[in-house]
Design a protein around this motif. Structure first.
Motif, PDB file in Angstrom:
ATOM      1  N   SER A 176     -71.349  23.093  12.156  1.00 52.81           N
ATOM      2  CA  SER A 176     -71.987  24.257  11.836  1.00 52.81           C
ATOM      3  C   SER A 176     -72.179  24.531  10.412  1.00 52.81           C
ATOM      4  O   SER A 176     -73.330  25.114   9.896  1.00 52.81           O
ATOM      5  CB  SER A 176     -70.710  25.324  12.182  1.00 52.81           C
ATOM      6  N   PHE A 177     -71.136  23.794   9.359  1.00 47.57           N
ATOM      7  CA  PHE A 177     -71.558  24.087   8.174  1.00 47.57           C
ATOM      8  C   PHE A 177     -72.957  23.226   7.828  1.00 47.57           C
ATOM      9  O   PHE A 177     -73.868  23.772   6.811  1.00 47.57           O
ATOM     10  CB  PHE A 177     -70.551  23.525   7.430  1.00 47.57           C
ATOM     11  N   ALA A 178     -72.868  22.233   8.189  1.00 44.58           N
ATOM     12  CA  ALA A 178     -74.207  21.170   7.794  1.00 44.58           C
ATOM     13  C   ALA A 178     -75.392  21.970   8.389  1.00 44.58           C
ATOM     14  O   ALA A 178     -76.656  22.119   7.891  1.00 44.58           O
ATOM     15  CB  ALA A 178     -74.266  19.951   8.623  1.00 44.58           C
ATOM     16  N   GLY A 179     -75.366  22.549   9.575  1.00 45.38           N
ATOM     17  CA  GLY A 179     -76.647  23.409  10.256  1.00 45.38           C
ATOM     18  C   GLY A 179     -77.031  24.683   9.314  1.00 45.38           C
ATOM     19  O   GLY A 179     -78.158  24.952   9.327  1.00 45.38           O
ATOM     20  N   GLU A 180     -76.006  25.088   8.423  1.00 45.16           N
ATOM     21  CA  GLU A 180     -76.523  26.298   7.530  1.00 45.16           C
ATOM     22  C   GLU A 180     -76.761  25.928   6.308  1.00 45.16           C
ATOM     23  O   GLU A 180     -77.580  26.829   5.685  1.00 45.16           O
ATOM     24  CB  GLU A 180     -75.019  27.066   7.416  1.00 45.16           C
ATOM     25  N   GLN A 181     -76.880  24.791   5.783  1.00 46.31           N
ATOM     26  CA  GLN A 181     -77.184  24.124   4.577  1.00 46.31           C
ATOM     27  C   GLN A 181     -78.717  23.719   4.595  1.00 46.31           C
ATOM     28  O   GLN A 181     -79.116  23.004   5.544  1.00 46.31           O
ATOM     29  CB  GLN A 181     -76.361  22.867   4.100  1.00 46.31           C
ATOM     30  N   MET A 197     -54.970  19.840  10.105  1.00 48.56           N
ATOM     31  CA  MET A 197     -56.075  19.850   9.271  1.00 48.56           C
ATOM     32  C   MET A 197     -56.528  21.170   9.033  1.00 48.56           C
ATOM     33  O   MET A 197     -56.326  22.052  10.006  1.00 48.56           O
ATOM     34  CB  MET A 197     -57.147  18.931  10.033  1.00 48.56           C
ATOM     35  N   GLU A 198     -57.397  21.454   7.908  1.00 47.87           N
ATOM     36  CA  GLU A 198     -57.741  22.597   7.584  1.00 47.87           C
ATOM     37  C   GLU A 198     -59.191  22.371   6.879  1.00 47.87           C
ATOM     38  O   GLU A 198     -59.435  21.304   6.211  1.00 47.87           O
ATOM     39  CB  GLU A 198     -56.978  23.483   6.721  1.00 47.87           C
ATOM     40  N   ILE A 199     -60.278  23.113   7.162  1.00 42.74           N
ATOM     41  CA  ILE A 199     -61.429  23.104   6.267  1.00 42.74           C
ATOM     42  C   ILE A 199     -61.789  24.418   5.819  1.00 42.74           C
ATOM     43  O   ILE A 199     -61.664  25.467   6.564  1.00 42.74           O
ATOM     44  CB  ILE A 199     -62.599  22.394   7.308  1.00 42.74           C
ATOM     45  N   ILE A 201     -57.831  14.115   9.702  1.00 42.06           N
ATOM     46  CA  ILE A 201     -58.457  14.178  10.699  1.00 42.06           C
ATOM     47  C   ILE A 201     -58.339  12.638  11.491  1.00 42.06           C
ATOM     48  O   ILE A 201     -58.522  11.616  11.069  1.00 42.06           O
ATOM     49  CB  ILE A 201     -59.937  14.228  10.012  1.00 42.06           C
ATOM     50  N   ASP A 202     -57.804  13.242  12.723  1.00 47.71           N
ATOM     51  CA  ASP A 202     -57.255  12.128  13.597  1.00 47.71           C
ATOM     52  C   ASP A 202     -57.985  12.638  15.023  1.00 47.71           C
ATOM     53  O   ASP A 202     -58.646  13.446  15.066  1.00 47.71           O
ATOM     54  CB  ASP A 202     -55.845  11.935  13.586  1.00 47.71           C
ATOM     55  N   SER A 203     -57.277  11.812  15.856  1.00 54.80           N
ATOM     56  CA  SER A 203     -57.929  12.115  17.280  1.00 54.80           C
ATOM     57  C   SER A 203     -57.701  13.287  17.705  1.00 54.80           C
ATOM     58  O   SER A 203     -58.403  14.112  18.766  1.00 54.80           O
ATOM     59  CB  SER A 203     -57.336  10.992  18.320  1.00 54.80           C
ATOM     60  N   THR A 204     -56.535  14.092  17.265  1.00 52.19           N
ATOM     61  CA  THR A 204     -56.169  15.558  17.619  1.00 52.19           C
ATOM     62  C   THR A 204     -57.016  16.490  17.197  1.00 52.19           C
ATOM     63  O   THR A 204     -57.576  17.422  17.602  1.00 52.19           O
ATOM     64  CB  THR A 204     -54.923  15.871  17.443  1.00 52.19           C
ATOM     65  N   THR A 205     -57.268  16.314  15.627  1.00 51.06           N
ATOM     66  CA  THR A 205     -58.009  17.107  14.867  1.00 51.06           C
ATOM     67  C   THR A 205     -59.492  16.997  14.949  1.00 51.06           C
ATOM     68  O   THR A 205     -60.452  18.008  14.447  1.00 51.06           O
ATOM     69  CB  THR A 205     -57.488  17.496  13.662  1.00 51.06           C
ATOM     70  N   ALA A 206     -60.025  15.923  15.247  1.00 54.16           N
ATOM     71  CA  ALA A 206     -61.511  15.327  15.269  1.00 54.16           C
ATOM     72  C   ALA A 206     -62.483  16.652  15.888  1.00 54.16           C
ATOM     73  O   ALA A 206     -63.457  16.897  15.055  1.00 54.16           O
ATOM     74  CB  ALA A 206     -61.766  14.227  15.615  1.00 54.16           C
ATOM     75  N   PRO A 207     -62.126  16.829  17.031  1.00 53.48           N
ATOM     76  CA  PRO A 207     -63.162  17.757  17.727  1.00 53.48           C
ATOM     77  C   PRO A 207     -63.391  18.882  17.108  1.00 53.48           C
ATOM     78  O   PRO A 207     -64.436  19.438  16.568  1.00 53.48           O
ATOM     79  CB  PRO A 207     -62.548  18.188  19.167  1.00 53.48           C
ATOM     80  N   GLU A 208     -62.267  19.696  16.341  1.00 54.00           N
ATOM     81  CA  GLU A 208     -62.425  21.020  15.554  1.00 54.00           C
ATOM     82  C   GLU A 208     -63.142  20.426  14.003  1.00 54.00           C
ATOM     83  O   GLU A 208     -63.832  21.453  13.872  1.00 54.00           O
ATOM     84  CB  GLU A 208     -60.836  21.450  15.368  1.00 54.00           C
ATOM     85  N   ALA A 209     -62.884  19.443  13.657  1.00 59.49           N
ATOM     86  CA  ALA A 209     -63.384  19.087  12.534  1.00 59.49           C
ATOM     87  C   ALA A 209     -64.868  18.939  12.654  1.00 59.49           C
ATOM     88  O   ALA A 209     -65.782  19.517  11.792  1.00 59.49           O
ATOM     89  CB  ALA A 209     -63.097  17.762  11.848  1.00 59.49           C
ATOM     90  N   GLY A 216     -62.236   8.468  14.679  1.00 58.25           N
ATOM     91  CA  GLY A 216     -62.792   9.546  15.278  1.00 58.25           C
ATOM     92  C   GLY A 216     -63.605  10.384  14.086  1.00 58.25           C
ATOM     93  O   GLY A 216     -64.513  10.729  13.985  1.00 58.25           O
ATOM     94  N   GLY A 217     -62.589  10.331  12.779  1.00 58.71           N
ATOM     95  CA  GLY A 217     -63.279  11.257  11.623  1.00 58.71           C
ATOM     96  C   GLY A 217     -64.595  10.620  11.158  1.00 58.71           C
ATOM     97  O   GLY A 217     -65.220  11.313  10.770  1.00 58.71           O
ATOM     98  N   LEU A 218     -64.464   9.259  10.937  1.00 53.89           N
ATOM     99  CA  LEU A 218     -65.472   8.516  10.328  1.00 53.89           C
ATOM    100  C   LEU A 218     -66.864   8.649  11.251  1.00 53.89           C
ATOM    101  O   LEU A 218     -67.734   8.757  10.641  1.00 53.89           O
ATOM    102  CB  LEU A 218     -65.079   7.157  10.417  1.00 53.89           C
ATOM    103  N   ARG A 219     -66.731   8.569  12.677  1.00 57.10           N
ATOM    104  CA  ARG A 219     -67.746   8.984  13.458  1.00 57.10           C
ATOM    105  C   ARG A 219     -68.403  10.137  13.228  1.00 57.10           C
ATOM    106  O   ARG A 219     -69.610  10.116  13.162  1.00 57.10           O
ATOM    107  CB  ARG A 219     -67.045   8.616  14.846  1.00 57.10           C
ATOM    108  N   ILE A 220     -67.497  11.348  12.998  1.00 60.00           N
ATOM    109  CA  ILE A 220     -68.005  12.577  12.934  1.00 60.00           C
ATOM    110  C   ILE A 220     -68.976  12.577  11.453  1.00 60.00           C
ATOM    111  O   ILE A 220     -70.221  13.175  11.739  1.00 60.00           O
ATOM    112  CB  ILE A 220     -66.941  13.454  12.539  1.00 60.00           C
ATOM    113  N   LEU A 221     -68.579  12.122  10.602  1.00 54.49           N
ATOM    114  CA  LEU A 221     -69.292  11.943   9.262  1.00 54.49           C
ATOM    115  C   LEU A 221     -70.611  11.287   9.377  1.00 54.49           C
ATOM    116  O   LEU A 221     -71.716  11.541   9.241  1.00 54.49           O
ATOM    117  CB  LEU A 221     -68.475  11.489   8.177  1.00 54.49           C
TER     118      LEU A 221
END
Length: 112
Positions: free
Chosen positions: A35-40, A2-4, A21-29, A57-62
């Protein structure tokens, strides 16, 4: 994998998601998107054109970010969903939670 990345269109910054974005990459995402949302100061635009897959897990983050933003009158705006990713959003009912636009340009217009 994953890359953002963060980019700008029409003077509005947005996050671009690539890969999975899966269980492995979700925490980093989650860390990057929070952080990005906090800047906006306004809505948070997330370009999903490069997103190949999103797990629960990715859906939960969003969803968590959307709920946090909603308290201040802001929202997550998703754009560029691939057919297979859009299907996941439809099947989970998330299309009724998020604003979904076809392109970044459409999302930026909605952002103003």
């Amino acid at each position: 994998m994953m890359e953002i990345t963060i980019a700008e269109t029409g003077g509005v910054r947005h996050a671009n998601l690539f890969g999975r974005i899966d269980s492995t990459t979700a925490p980093e995402a989650e860390n990057i998107l929070r952080s990005f949302a906090g800047e906006q100061e306004r809505n948070v635009i997330v370009n999903c054109e490069g997103l190949e897959y999103i797990s629960s897990g990715g859906l939960r983050i969003l969803l968590v970010i959307e709920k946090e933003l909603k308290g201040s009158g802001r929202h997550v705006i998703l754009c560029g969903l691939r057919t297979e990713v859009e299907k996941i959003f439809r099947l989970t009912g998330f299309t009724s939670i998020f604003t979904i636009e076809k392109t970044v340009t459409d999302a930026v217009a909605h952002h103003r």
